[in-house]
Write a protein that holds these residues in place. Sequence first.
Motif, short mmCIF file in Angstrom:
data_model
loop_
_atom_site.label_atom_id
_atom_site.label_comp_id
_atom_site.label_asym_id
_atom_site.label_seq_id
_atom_site.Cartn_x
_atom_site.Cartn_y
_atom_site.Cartn_z
N GLY A 1 0.81 -1.21 0.00
CA GLY A 1 0.00 0.00 0.00
C GLY A 1 0.85 1.27 0.00
O GLY A 1 0.40 2.32 0.46
N GLY A 2 2.07 1.17 -0.52
CA GLY A 2 2.91 2.35 -0.64
C GLY A 2 3.71 2.69 0.61
O GLY A 2 4.43 3.69 0.65
N VAL B 1 8.91 3.80 -3.09
CA VAL B 1 7.78 2.87 -2.97
C VAL B 1 6.44 3.64 -2.99
O VAL B 1 5.44 3.14 -3.52
CB VAL B 1 7.88 1.96 -1.73
CG1 VAL B 1 9.18 1.16 -1.77
CG2 VAL B 1 7.75 2.72 -0.43
N GLU B 2 6.42 4.83 -2.43
CA GLU B 2 5.19 5.63 -2.46
C GLU B 2 4.80 6.00 -3.89
O GLU B 2 3.67 5.81 -4.33
CB GLU B 2 5.37 6.93 -1.66
CG GLU B 2 5.37 6.74 -0.17
CD GLU B 2 5.74 8.03 0.57
OE1 GLU B 2 5.79 7.98 1.82
OE2 GLU B 2 5.99 9.08 -0.09
N LYS B 3 5.75 6.55 -4.61
CA LYS B 3 5.46 7.05 -5.96
C LYS B 3 5.18 5.92 -6.95
O LYS B 3 4.31 6.05 -7.82
CB LYS B 3 6.64 7.89 -6.47
CG LYS B 3 6.90 9.16 -5.67
CD LYS B 3 5.77 10.16 -5.81
CE LYS B 3 6.08 11.47 -5.11
NZ LYS B 3 4.93 12.38 -5.14
N VAL B 4 5.93 4.85 -6.82
CA VAL B 4 5.70 3.72 -7.72
C VAL B 4 4.32 3.11 -7.45
O VAL B 4 3.57 2.78 -8.39
CB VAL B 4 6.80 2.65 -7.57
CG1 VAL B 4 6.40 1.34 -8.25
CG2 VAL B 4 8.11 3.16 -8.17
N THR B 5 3.96 3.01 -6.20
CA THR B 5 2.63 2.48 -5.86
C THR B 5 1.54 3.36 -6.45
O THR B 5 0.58 2.87 -7.06
CB THR B 5 2.48 2.37 -4.33
OG1 THR B 5 3.48 1.48 -3.83
CG2 THR B 5 1.09 1.86 -3.95
N ALA C 1 1.73 5.27 -9.05
CA ALA C 1 1.74 5.10 -10.51
C ALA C 1 1.00 3.83 -10.92
O ALA C 1 0.27 3.81 -11.92
CB ALA C 1 3.18 5.07 -11.02
N VAL C 2 1.18 2.78 -10.15
CA VAL C 2 0.52 1.51 -10.48
C VAL C 2 -0.98 1.61 -10.24
O VAL C 2 -1.79 1.15 -11.06
CB VAL C 2 1.14 0.36 -9.65
CG1 VAL C 2 0.33 -0.92 -9.80
CG2 VAL C 2 2.59 0.13 -10.07
N VAL D 1 -1.17 -3.39 -3.64
CA VAL D 1 0.10 -3.25 -4.36
C VAL D 1 1.27 -3.49 -3.41
O VAL D 1 1.39 -2.84 -2.38
CB VAL D 1 0.22 -1.83 -4.97
CG1 VAL D 1 1.55 -1.69 -5.71
CG2 VAL D 1 -0.94 -1.54 -5.90
N LEU E 1 1.10 2.60 -17.74
CA LEU E 1 1.80 2.00 -16.60
C LEU E 1 3.31 2.18 -16.69
O LEU E 1 3.96 2.65 -15.74
CB LEU E 1 1.44 0.51 -16.51
CG LEU E 1 2.22 -0.33 -15.51
CD1 LEU E 1 1.91 0.08 -14.08
CD2 LEU E 1 1.91 -1.83 -15.71
N LYS F 1 4.31 5.99 -16.29
CA LYS F 1 4.18 6.55 -14.95
C LYS F 1 5.16 5.91 -13.97
O LYS F 1 5.72 6.58 -13.10
CB LYS F 1 2.74 6.35 -14.44
CG LYS F 1 1.69 7.10 -15.24
CD LYS F 1 1.84 8.61 -15.10
CE LYS F 1 0.74 9.36 -15.82
NZ LYS F 1 0.95 10.82 -15.79
N ALA G 1 8.14 7.78 -11.86
CA ALA G 1 8.24 7.65 -10.40
C ALA G 1 9.65 7.23 -9.98
O ALA G 1 10.19 7.70 -8.99
CB ALA G 1 7.21 6.64 -9.90
#
Lengths: 61, 61, 61, 61, 61, 61
Positions: free
Chosen positions: A54-55, B21-25, B27-28, B39, C20, C23, C27
């Motif tokens: 969850g980020g 991990v925040e930004k990639v999450t 984006a997904v 995620v 996907l 983005k 990120a």
Amino acid sequence: MPYVTVKMLEGRNDEQKKALVEKVTEAVVETTGASKDKVAVFIEEMSKSDYAVGGKRLSDE
Amino acid sequence: MPYVTVKMLEGRNDEQKKALVEKVTEAVVETTGASKDKVAVFIEEMSKSDYAVGGKRLSDE
Amino acid sequence: MPYVTVKMLEGRNDEQKKALVEKVTEAVVETTGASKDKVAVFIEEMSKSDYAVGGKRLSDE
Amino acid sequence: MPYVTVKMLEGRNDEQKKALVEKVTEAVVETTGASKDKVAVFIEEMSKSDYAVGGKRLSDE
Amino acid sequence: MPYVTVKMLEGRNDEQKKALVEKVTEAVVETTGASKDKVAVFIEEMSKSDYAVGGKRLSDE
Amino acid sequence: MPYVTVKMLEGRNDEQKKALVEKVTEAVVETTGASKDKVAVFIEEMSKSDYAVGGKRLSDE
């Protein structure tokens, strides 16, 4: 073949890891019909700072 | 699900990994419609002695 | 480098997959400082009959 | 691209790892037609306590 | 052990794949000292719609 | 978490795959103490033309 990878948080002790590979191997042999000596198991341990759900990393909770 | 693995050279600091991990999450979630709590992100760090491009390890350059 | 793998259930359409990778790449660039042309993204799609949570495959639910 | 991962027990020395990535890269270039600078090689080392064949870890033998 | 995974775009023919596993196996044996029958090679092929560099999939170029 | 990947030759039928994920999940729960609903299992099937032992693909034997 089969090749089994178990990815989990670090922290299990040696006895747990020994039992894990035994039981997982048995489960694979029983259900796939592969011969036991052909089953390989890899343990990959993750740190809480390299794993997020969850980020949010577990180390940030 | 989805499960995202980011493999990169070691050396990023804790704040960078937290932001990663925040930004990639995000984006997904934004592009796949997955719910955020589903995620998972894994960071895998490589050493320069275990990574080569063009047949040459980064530690040999 | 970095190398990003996104593993998810099959079924996203081509526009979603295109967005996907865009983005996620942004990120990674923004948070790690990697140059954009060095970021590779791999999409791996799973079938519901090859993925289980809690011992039950999604195709068996 | 191609991306090659070599997973093996820890213990090879630096010269062996250097030679490994060189020779594997040459083998890939020669047989796939990929350009050399596009070939990436990753070495992943396993501990004997995280690797089992036939249900038995190498550290338990 | 060792276990080698070669991830590349689909499209190589059967002769190339046959030669690839032969040459890569030789390279690993020669440099690591592993016995030949212990070396496993896996080929994983990617579609151009599932692989991006710099945020752009090869199928979008 | 844990995440288990089972890589094997294609050809097992649906009942075998269903049983495989059940039994492997039980083995992981029993030995690691993870809660059952946290265990994910992925099955990855290989073709005989993409898998070699000792430098020879199974499709070439």
